[in-house]
Design a protein around this motif. Structure first.
Motif, short mmCIF file in Angstrom:
data_model
loop_
_atom_site.label_atom_id
_atom_site.label_comp_id
_atom_site.label_asym_id
_atom_site.label_seq_id
_atom_site.Cartn_x
_atom_site.Cartn_y
_atom_site.Cartn_z
N HIS A 107 0.86 -1.19 0.00
CA HIS A 107 0.00 0.00 0.00
C HIS A 107 0.90 1.24 0.00
N SER A 138 0.63 3.59 2.08
CA SER A 138 0.73 4.14 3.44
C SER A 138 2.18 4.27 3.89
N GLN A 168 3.46 7.73 4.28
CA GLN A 168 3.20 8.44 5.54
C GLN A 168 4.47 8.42 6.40
N ARG A 223 0.18 -6.64 -4.65
CA ARG A 223 -0.27 -7.75 -3.80
C ARG A 223 -0.34 -9.02 -4.61
N GLN A 252 -2.92 3.48 -5.89
CA GLN A 252 -3.56 4.10 -4.74
C GLN A 252 -3.22 5.57 -4.67
N GLU A 289 -2.57 8.04 -1.37
CA GLU A 289 -2.51 8.16 0.08
C GLU A 289 -2.58 9.62 0.48
N PHE A 307 -8.23 -0.45 10.82
CA PHE A 307 -6.90 -0.49 10.23
C PHE A 307 -5.91 -0.36 11.37
N PHE A 346 -3.18 1.19 11.63
CA PHE A 346 -2.46 2.46 11.75
C PHE A 346 -3.36 3.65 12.01
N THR A 347 -4.67 3.43 12.13
CA THR A 347 -5.58 4.53 12.48
C THR A 347 -6.53 4.07 13.56
N GLY A 362 -10.16 3.92 2.55
CA GLY A 362 -10.02 3.69 3.99
C GLY A 362 -9.46 4.97 4.58
N CYS A 363 -9.78 5.20 5.85
CA CYS A 363 -9.27 6.43 6.48
C CYS A 363 -9.36 6.31 7.99
N GLY A 364 -8.83 7.29 8.67
CA GLY A 364 -8.96 7.31 10.12
C GLY A 364 -8.02 8.31 10.73
N ALA A 417 -5.41 10.21 8.16
CA ALA A 417 -4.81 9.61 6.98
C ALA A 417 -5.91 8.97 6.16
N PHE A 418 -5.67 8.86 4.88
CA PHE A 418 -6.62 8.14 4.03
C PHE A 418 -5.88 7.49 2.87
N GLY A 419 -6.49 6.43 2.34
CA GLY A 419 -5.90 5.76 1.19
C GLY A 419 -7.03 5.30 0.30
N1 DAH Z 1 -3.51 1.22 3.32
C1 DAH Z 1 -4.88 0.79 3.31
C2 DAH Z 1 -5.06 -0.30 2.25
O1 DAH Z 1 -4.27 -0.41 1.38
C3 DAH Z 1 -5.81 1.92 2.99
C4 DAH Z 1 -5.84 2.93 4.08
C5 DAH Z 1 -6.73 2.82 5.11
C6 DAH Z 1 -4.94 3.98 4.08
C7 DAH Z 1 -6.77 3.73 6.14
C8 DAH Z 1 -4.97 4.93 5.10
C9 DAH Z 1 -5.90 4.78 6.13
O2 DAH Z 1 -4.14 5.95 5.14
O3 DAH Z 1 -5.92 5.68 7.13
O4 DAH Z 1 -6.03 -1.02 2.31
#
Ligand code: DAH
Length: 338
Positions: A168, A170, A173, A194, A208, A210, A248, A250-251, A275-277, A305-307
């Motif tokens: 990912h 992320s 970050q 993957r 993606q 991020e 997740f 990390f969030t 995804g985020c948080g 953060a979000f992805g």
């Molecule tokens: N890295 C996650 C994925 O690949 C997506 C993601 C979710 C990124 C939450 C984020 C986050 O920065 O806060 O499924």
């Protein structure tokens, strides 16, 4: 002498007039005007012309040379015009030209440009990181435990060195926080990898985007407002958006974001786009450890953060049913985005 000039001119003009191709024309030119040609030969006789006639004869010679040169030019143009006309015979030059196919941007490029331009307007700067990553940047620093299924050899491409293809974006970050101090407001579009079975909704290489925002007072309200605004800009102001609690590593708290899709002839349905948080304090601590300072003191900074999957955004945006269309480069598909 005068008669001779007259005779040469008359004969030359007749010969030129009768010529039917470029080669004979050149032969005629050489025979008349060339070094050994009839006119220069005759000019050599000037020496014998009595002094008082020299001017008159000279003028006649010049006149003949000019008339012959003009006739040669005229014939050359006429031959060229005839050749052009022959080449165009049976062709209608007034017909419209055949259409040229211009290249166009790939839908993934289009959606990436659109997403970046919206987020840059909101103050996010572009950031990047390597695609060959360490386990630390891909998992450990992102609070992902050693036994997490994503770390499995069945899901992740590992190198013998222990490095891996990032699963990912992320990772960016961590890379960004390692090298810069807060506030941080970045987006990082890029590829992720993957070991997925390839089908209509999965590729082993995908794209993606991020995002990370860290500052003194970043709240969950900021996260919702930012992402709602973004999705409304991208999909239209009346697009319904919902935040669904999720997990997740990390969030905390974490959410998945869905948008309601109204496809033609289908019941509207919720589709997950991101995804985020709120950044988990454990991530800040891992970053501080790596930096060797307290720049990201969890007591003083917060962040979100979000992805999101860019392939997925493109599929939703244009109603693309099979993700494989995005990598096959079939021009019948790509041309629709021109
Ligand atoms: N890295 C996650 C994925 O690949 C997506 C993601 C979710 C990124 C939450 C984020 C986050 O920065 O806060 O499924």
């Amino acid at each position: 002498m005068k008669d001779q000039i007259d005779a040469i001119q008359t004969e030359a003009l007749a010969r030129i007039g009768a010529v039917a191709d470029a080669r004979s024309l050149e032969e005629a030119r050489v025979a008349i005007l060339g070094k050994q040609g009839s006119l220069p030969q005759l000019s050599a006789g000037m020496r014998e012309v009595p002094k008082e006639q020299k001017a008159e004869v000279g003028q006649l010679l010049n006149g003949a040379r000019q008339a012959i040169t003009a006739a040669l030019e005229e014939k050359k143009d006429a031959l060229q015009a005839a050749a052009d006309a022959r080449a165009l015979e049976g062709i209608d030059p007034t017909l419209p030209a055949r259409a040229l196919h211009h290249g166009s941007l790939h839908p993934l490029t289009l959606i990436r440009h659109q997403a970046i331009s919206i987020l840059r307007r909101m103050g996010f700067a572009l950031a990047e990181g390597p695609e060959i990553e360490t386990e630390f940047h891909c998992f450990d620093a992102l609070n992902t435990p050693a036994d997490h299924p994503a770390r499995n050899e069945k899901d992740t491409f590992y190198f013998d060195s222990g490095k891996l293809l990032r699963t990912h974006t992320s990772t960016v970050q961590i890379r960004t926080m390692e090298t810069g101090k807060p506030p941080v407001r970045i987006i990082a579009p890029g590829s992720a990898y993957r070991r997925d079975e390839i089908d209509a909704t999965h590729l082993s290489v995908f794209n993606q985007l991020e995002g990370l925002y860290v500052d003194a007072d970043v709240s969950l309200g900021d996260l919702k407002g930012t992402l709602e605004y973004f999705l409304h800009e991208l999909f239209g102001a009346d697009t319904e958006v919902r935040f669904r609690p999720h997990f997740f590593p990390f969030t905390e708290p974490s959410f998945e974001i869905d948008v309601k899709l109204h496809a033609k002839g289908q019941q509207p349905k919720w589709i997950e786009v991101a995804g985020c948080g709120m950044v988990d304090p454990a991530v800040f601590e891992a970053v501080n450890d790596s930096r060797g300072d307290l720049a990201y003191d969890p007591a003083r900074v917060t962040g979100f953060a979000f992805g999101m999957g860019l392939d997925r955004l493109a599929m939703i945006r244009w109603g693309i049913k099979d993700i494989r269309l995005l990598i096959e480069n079939d021009t019948r598909f790509l041309r629709q985005f021109a």
